[in-house]
Write an enzyme that holds these catalytic residues in place. Structure first.
Site, PDB file in Angstrom:
ATOM      1  N   ARG A 248      15.394 -15.386 131.131  1.00 40.61           N
ATOM      2  CA  ARG A 248      16.169 -15.217 129.889  1.00 40.61           C
ATOM      3  C   ARG A 248      15.342 -15.636 128.682  1.00 40.61           C
ATOM      4  NH1 ARG A 248      21.193 -18.857 130.909  1.00 40.61           N
ATOM      5  NH2 ARG A 248      21.654 -18.315 128.775  1.00 40.61           N
TER       6      ARG A 248
ATOM      7  N   ASN B  41       8.373 -23.370 130.641  1.00 44.23           N
ATOM      8  CA  ASN B  41       9.146 -22.826 129.514  1.00 44.23           C
ATOM      9  C   ASN B  41      10.592 -23.316 129.509  1.00 44.23           C
ATOM     10  OD1 ASN B  41      10.019 -20.571 127.523  1.00 44.23           O
ATOM     11  ND2 ASN B  41      11.231 -20.166 129.370  1.00 44.23           N
TER      12      ASN B  41
ATOM     13  N   GLY C 279      13.932 -24.921 129.024  1.00 43.61           N
ATOM     14  CA  GLY C 279      14.330 -25.937 128.045  1.00 43.61           C
ATOM     15  C   GLY C 279      15.786 -25.778 127.650  1.00 43.61           C
TER      16      GLY C 279
ATOM     17  N   GLY D  56      19.550 -33.474 113.858  1.00 41.68           N
ATOM     18  CA  GLY D  56      20.410 -33.106 114.998  1.00 41.68           C
ATOM     19  C   GLY D  56      19.671 -32.958 116.314  1.00 41.68           C
ATOM     20  N   GLN D  57      18.355 -33.239 116.322  1.00 40.75           N
ATOM     21  CA  GLN D  57      17.577 -32.992 117.553  1.00 40.75           C
ATOM     22  C   GLN D  57      16.654 -34.165 117.918  1.00 40.75           C
ATOM     23  OE1 GLN D  57      15.671 -29.017 117.218  1.00 40.75           O
ATOM     24  NE2 GLN D  57      17.089 -28.498 118.859  1.00 40.75           N
TER      25      GLN D  57
ATOM     26  N   TYR E  76      15.722 -33.518 121.603  1.00 36.40           N
ATOM     27  CA  TYR E  76      14.884 -32.325 121.802  1.00 36.40           C
ATOM     28  C   TYR E  76      13.497 -32.523 121.171  1.00 36.40           C
ATOM     29  CZ  TYR E  76      13.839 -27.239 121.646  1.00 36.40           C
ATOM     30  OH  TYR E  76      13.281 -25.992 121.795  1.00 36.40           O
TER      31      TYR E  76
ATOM     32  N   PRO F 234       6.760 -22.480 119.359  1.00 39.36           N
ATOM     33  CA  PRO F 234       7.516 -21.425 118.673  1.00 39.36           C
ATOM     34  C   PRO F 234       8.324 -22.025 117.526  1.00 39.36           C
ATOM     35  CG  PRO F 234       7.953 -21.418 121.058  1.00 39.36           C
ATOM     36  CD  PRO F 234       7.258 -22.705 120.719  1.00 39.36           C
ATOM     37  N   GLY F 235       8.459 -21.237 116.475  1.00 36.96           N
ATOM     38  CA  GLY F 235       9.436 -21.583 115.454  1.00 36.96           C
ATOM     39  C   GLY F 235      10.795 -21.079 115.910  1.00 36.96           C
TER      40      GLY F 235
END
Ligand code: CAA
Length: 240
Positions: free
Chosen positions: A12, A82, A84, A143-144, A147, A177-178
């Site tokens: 995905r 990858n 996450g 908020g992360q 992460y 990645p942005g």
């Protein structure tokens, strides 16, 4: 013989684009997924890419799953960590569970995916380790806290692995990645998302294929001297 590539979370989002691109480049590809059997089956049906189900947060499950992939396809030459997840919340509202789930998948998951493969790569004197980090590991994000901590940690992993692997023909690199147009980003509340897009000089979200392109470059045999690096693909939103 075709080189074998494994992509975690490879059925995905960005992972699916990476799996498909590597297949098109001639790799034998295996993609892992955590939960969505239906989507994984549809992905295999559409692409012919084999999918395997395990939780990257578990070392034992990862080790057994990786052994199965190698029994089916042969030694893994290219591993793309990858998989996450996000559990966004302002710090004062973030629960210990939200912290731990993200650490388990995004950070420990990288250890669990690469560690069982490392001895084989050292023996064969070849390996490509590619970790999908994030712009938010470079700059932090409201908020992360969870992460961003994992994605910054991923950069520490590749810089250290690069130093350990270089003598053995193994490279370890990260891609940051942005904001890419995947379900993960579409789950951000619309108003917040629109404000973020306003901060991207390119004026748009990225495409998963634009990240897959970076993976194909790093995975190449000829990329051996590129080791321990971080490639940013963010539409000029942030520079290190
Ligand atoms: N900067 C400053 N203030 C902000 C802010 C920001 N970026 N975002 C929200 N705030 C403010 C709000 O306006 C609000 O202020 P008021 O109380 O004065 O109105 C306050 O912070 C907190 O708001 P809430 O308590 O209502 O927060 P919430 O519980 O609804 O949670 C959130 C908000 C979940 C963190 C939400 O802001 C959010 O989803 N932000 C986006 C986080 C993000 O970028 N995630 C990336 C997901 S995609 C991804 O991770 C892929 C990748 O690698 C890039």
């Amino acid at each position: 013989m075709a080189k074998v590539a494994l992509v975690t979370g490879g059925s995905r989002g960005i992972g699916a684009a990476i799996s498909k691109t590597l297949k098109a480049e001639g790799y034998e590809v295996a993609a892992t997924y955590a939960g969505n059997d239906e989507k994984a089956a549809a992905f295999t049906e559409e692409t012919g890419i084999k999918t395997y189900k395990w939780n990257v947060g578990s070392y034992e499950d990862s080790k057994a799953g990786l052994a199965q992939v190698e029994a089916d396809l042969g030694p893994i030459d290219v591993v793309v960590a990858n998989a996450g997840i996000t559990r966004d919340a302002p710090f004062h509202k973030m629960s210990p569970e939200q912290w731990q789930e993200v650490i388990d998948t995004n950070l420990t998951g990288v250890f669990n995916t690469v560690h069982p493969l490392w001895p084989g790569m050292r023996e064969r004197k070849y390996g490509r380790v590619i970790v999908i980090s994030s712009i938010n590991g470079q700059k932090g994000q409201f908020g992360q806290v969870n992460y961003a901590a994992t994605k910054a940690g991923d950069l520490g992993i590749v810089k250290s692995l690069a130093q350990e692997g270089a003598r053995f023909g193994i490279t370890a690199n990260a891609i940051c990645p942005g904001y890419i147009g995947t379900e993960m980003v579409m789950a951000v509340p619309e108003k917040v998302r629109e404000a973020i897009i306003g901060q991207i000089p390119a004026g748009r979200l990225g495409e998963p294929e634009e990240i897959a392109r970076c993976v194909a470059f790093l995975a190449d045999e000829k990329s051996e001297f590129i080791n321990g690096s971080t490639i940013s693909a963010n539409g000029a939103q942030f520079f290190v």
